[in-house]
Write an enzyme that holds these catalytic residues in place. Structure first.
Site, PDB file in Angstrom:
ATOM      1  N   TYR A 111       6.350   1.877  -8.621  1.00 61.68           N
ATOM      2  CA  TYR A 111       5.642   0.600  -8.566  1.00 61.68           C
ATOM      3  C   TYR A 111       4.977   0.279  -9.902  1.00 61.68           C
ATOM      4  CZ  TYR A 111       6.334   1.167  -3.535  1.00 61.68           C
ATOM      5  OH  TYR A 111       6.878   1.343  -2.291  1.00 61.68           O
ATOM      6  N   GLU A 140       0.867  -1.181   0.000  1.00 62.72           N
ATOM      7  CA  GLU A 140       0.000   0.000   0.000  1.00 62.72           C
ATOM      8  C   GLU A 140       0.896   1.220   0.000  1.00 62.72           C
ATOM      9  OE1 GLU A 140      -0.976   0.498   4.707  1.00 62.72           O
ATOM     10  OE2 GLU A 140      -2.106  -0.981   3.569  1.00 62.72           O
TER      11      GLU A 140
END
Length: 147
Positions: A116, A104
């Site tokens: 990411y 997260e």
């Protein structure tokens, strides 16, 4: 610059906590880092010469892995170390038998979201108002990658 990556030891916890505190608000404490070292998580260190410049905390349960923390010291950011450390985490998760890695990230952390996404993570959910901020709350973006 040729970073080395290795498992953290108890002797590293003070430096890791200092890196975390210097990188952002709401950082992991020495106690949280020590708890991860002794609680079944992998704590990986990025080191250049004798200087620890970053770390990551990875936990694997069965075939799922979760990246709990990844941080590079403020003076070493924007040099590709985060990408290299993330690649090390991905390899460690695969070695541990994981078939998926979850994480997260703060919705406002554009640099991390870009990293990411570039590495193949996809968004898989949102935790509304998950993080506290100086101005209220911020969403957590949930991301995953198949390993």
């Amino acid at each position: 610059m040729n970073p080395q990556f290795r498992p953290a030891t108890d002797a590293d916890t003070e430096r890791l906590a200092a890196i975390a505190a210097g990188a952002r608000d709401g950082a992991w404490t020495r106690g949280q880092i020590a708890g991860s070292l002794h609680g079944g998580s992998q704590v990986l260190v990025a080191q250049i010469d004798a200087d620890i410049v970053g770390f990551a905390v990875l936990q694997t349960v069965l075939d799922d892995a979760e990246l709990h923390e990844i941080v590079i010291a403020r003076d070493w950011q924007r040099r590709g170390l985060g990408r290299q450390l993330l690649d090390t985490v991905l390899a460690a998760a695969r070695t541990a038998g994981a078939t998926r890695l979850l994480l997260e990230v703060r919705a406002g952390n554009g640099a991390a979201l870009a990293l990411y996404t570039a590495r193949g993570f996809v968004r898989c959910g949102v935790r509304r108002d998950y993080y506290r901020t100086d101005n209220g709350r911020e969403d957590a973006i949930l991301m995953e990658i198949a390993l």
